[in-house]
Design a protein around this motif. Structure first.
Motif, PDB file in Angstrom:
ATOM      1  N   GLN A   1       0.812  -1.214   0.000  1.00  0.00           N
ATOM      2  CA  GLN A   1       0.000   0.000   0.000  1.00  0.00           C
ATOM      3  C   GLN A   1       0.846   1.264   0.000  1.00  0.00           C
ATOM      4  O   GLN A   1       0.349   2.346  -0.315  1.00  0.00           O
TER       5      GLN A   1
ATOM      6  N   THR B   1       2.257   1.736  -7.173  1.00  0.00           N
ATOM      7  CA  THR B   1       1.276   0.813  -7.734  1.00  0.00           C
ATOM      8  C   THR B   1       1.238  -0.427  -6.863  1.00  0.00           C
ATOM      9  O   THR B   1       2.268  -0.899  -6.385  1.00  0.00           O
ATOM     10  N   SER B   2       0.049  -0.942  -6.656  1.00  0.00           N
ATOM     11  CA  SER B   2      -0.123  -2.082  -5.767  1.00  0.00           C
ATOM     12  C   SER B   2      -0.939  -3.159  -6.467  1.00  0.00           C
ATOM     13  O   SER B   2      -1.854  -2.849  -7.239  1.00  0.00           O
TER      14      SER B   2
ATOM     15  N   ARG C   1      -5.247  -3.412  -2.804  1.00  0.00           N
ATOM     16  CA  ARG C   1      -5.947  -2.158  -3.007  1.00  0.00           C
ATOM     17  C   ARG C   1      -7.397  -2.327  -2.550  1.00  0.00           C
ATOM     18  O   ARG C   1      -7.817  -3.409  -2.147  1.00  0.00           O
TER      19      ARG C   1
ATOM     20  N   ASP D   1     -10.185  -0.985  -4.542  1.00  0.00           N
ATOM     21  CA  ASP D   1     -11.046  -0.505  -5.611  1.00  0.00           C
ATOM     22  C   ASP D   1     -11.972  -1.614  -6.111  1.00  0.00           C
ATOM     23  O   ASP D   1     -12.435  -1.597  -7.242  1.00  0.00           O
TER      24      ASP D   1
ATOM     25  N   HIS E   1     -10.762   2.309   4.041  1.00  0.00           N
ATOM     26  CA  HIS E   1      -9.940   2.477   2.837  1.00  0.00           C
ATOM     27  C   HIS E   1     -10.771   2.912   1.633  1.00  0.00           C
ATOM     28  O   HIS E   1     -10.221   3.095   0.535  1.00  0.00           O
TER      29      HIS E   1
ATOM     30  N   SER F   1      -0.157   3.985  -2.893  1.00  0.00           N
ATOM     31  CA  SER F   1      -1.391   3.632  -3.585  1.00  0.00           C
ATOM     32  C   SER F   1      -2.611   3.729  -2.676  1.00  0.00           C
ATOM     33  O   SER F   1      -3.741   3.777  -3.160  1.00  0.00           O
ATOM     34  N   GLU F   2      -2.407   3.755  -1.347  1.00  0.00           N
ATOM     35  CA  GLU F   2      -3.503   3.890  -0.395  1.00  0.00           C
ATOM     36  C   GLU F   2      -3.126   4.896   0.686  1.00  0.00           C
ATOM     37  O   GLU F   2      -2.025   4.839   1.232  1.00  0.00           O
TER      38      GLU F   2
END
Length: 299
Positions: free
Chosen positions: A107, A111-112, A117, A119, A204, A217-218
């Protein structure tokens, strides 16, 4: 397997047979024999155990103390907090340690892999977390402290945690009856498992944020109600920005019950050298003050 592209090459997913049976078994016993016979006395007893095991043991002792080293303590009290976390019924401490380092690593990358993630849908996340088990063939890349990973007490608790929960359930059953055990042990464990997963997912995906963590990424979000119910864990944006902080609710309107437990232990001399946002330098260099909002109904 079908989900392999969602993971780094050295990770794999397997069916989490034990986790699923543990969750649904406790939930069934709790709903059938515990909930219908719940009284205010049993509710208070269950709440007390929740504070001791999930709050003091898991959220504060294991997460903030052992994993993030937000405070120092004696080896005896550290072991006691780890034992309380085991009685929460959420799993072994070494498994939690590894899982936390996996997620933190990915995270905090630009990029993960999709698994780390948020999403995806809440139902997808529920399936991943409660029906599949994550494994890594390369723990060395995550810089997990060997002193924690191979700590004899934590390793023993990892191997035997179920027996300690069974022992607690047996003592309550013997002393107060099956219905009390179903309410204050089984129902509490099921609610803690579902609650922990739900708070993690929502924190999240929606809420408000004080910070943006550049290059990650988070960054997480804060949620007022979930922050209170989860002993501060729901103030997750603050945690992403101040990972070493024992205090997650930093605004005046953010009630962090975990922080109150930390302060109580500090006043009793059980812990010391407490790292806390607003008291010590815990903010990550990448964390930029940039308030944003993201609610489920937002475009």
């Amino acid at each position: 397997m079908r989900l392999a592209p969602l993971l780094p090459a050295h990770h794999r997913l397997t069916t989490a047979w034990f986790h699923g049976c543990w969750l649904y078994g406790n939930l069934l016993i709790g709903l059938i024999w515990g909930l219908p016979h719940l009284t205010w006395q049993r509710s208070l007893a269950s709440l007390g155990l929740m504070v001791l095991t999930v709050g003091l043991g898991h959220a504060v002792g294991l997460h903030r103390g052992i994993i993030h080293r937000a405070f120092q303590t004696s080896r005896f009290w550290r072991g006691t907090l780890a034992y309380l976390s085991v009685l929460a019924g959420l799993g072994g401490p070494v498994s939690w340690l590894k899982s936390h380092y996996y997620r933190d690593y990915w995270q905090n990358q630009p990029t993960s892999p999709a698994y780390f993630r948020y999403d995806h849908s809440i139902w997808q996340d529920f399936h991943w977390n409660h029906h599949l088990a994550l494994h890594s063939a390369d723990d060395a890349r995550y810089d997990i402290p060997p002193a924690d990973l191979h700590d004899p007490w934590l390793v023993w608790l990892e191997k035997t945690w179920v027996l300690h929960v069974f022992a607690l359930a047996g003592l309550v059953w013997w002393g107060f009856g099956f219905e009390v055990m179903a309410a204050v042990v089984c129902l509490r464990i099921a609610l803690a498992m579902l609650g922990h997963w739900f708070v993690t997912y929502v924190s999240h995906t929606s809420g408000y944020a004080h910070y943006h963590v550049a290059g990650a990424s988070e960054s997480g979000y804060n949620n007022l109600l979930l922050g209170v119910l989860s002993f501060g864990e729901g103030f997750h944006n603050t945690h992403h920005a101040h990972p070493r902080s024992a205090r997650m609710g930093t605004a005046w309107y953010e009630l962090d019950l975990g922080w109150l437990l930390v302060r109580g232990m500090e006043m009793l001399g059980l812990i010391w050298a407490v790292e806390a946002a607003g008291r010590t330098a815990t903010q990550k260099p990448q964390a930029q003050v940039q308030p944003t909002r993201r609610w489920p109904w937002a475009a």
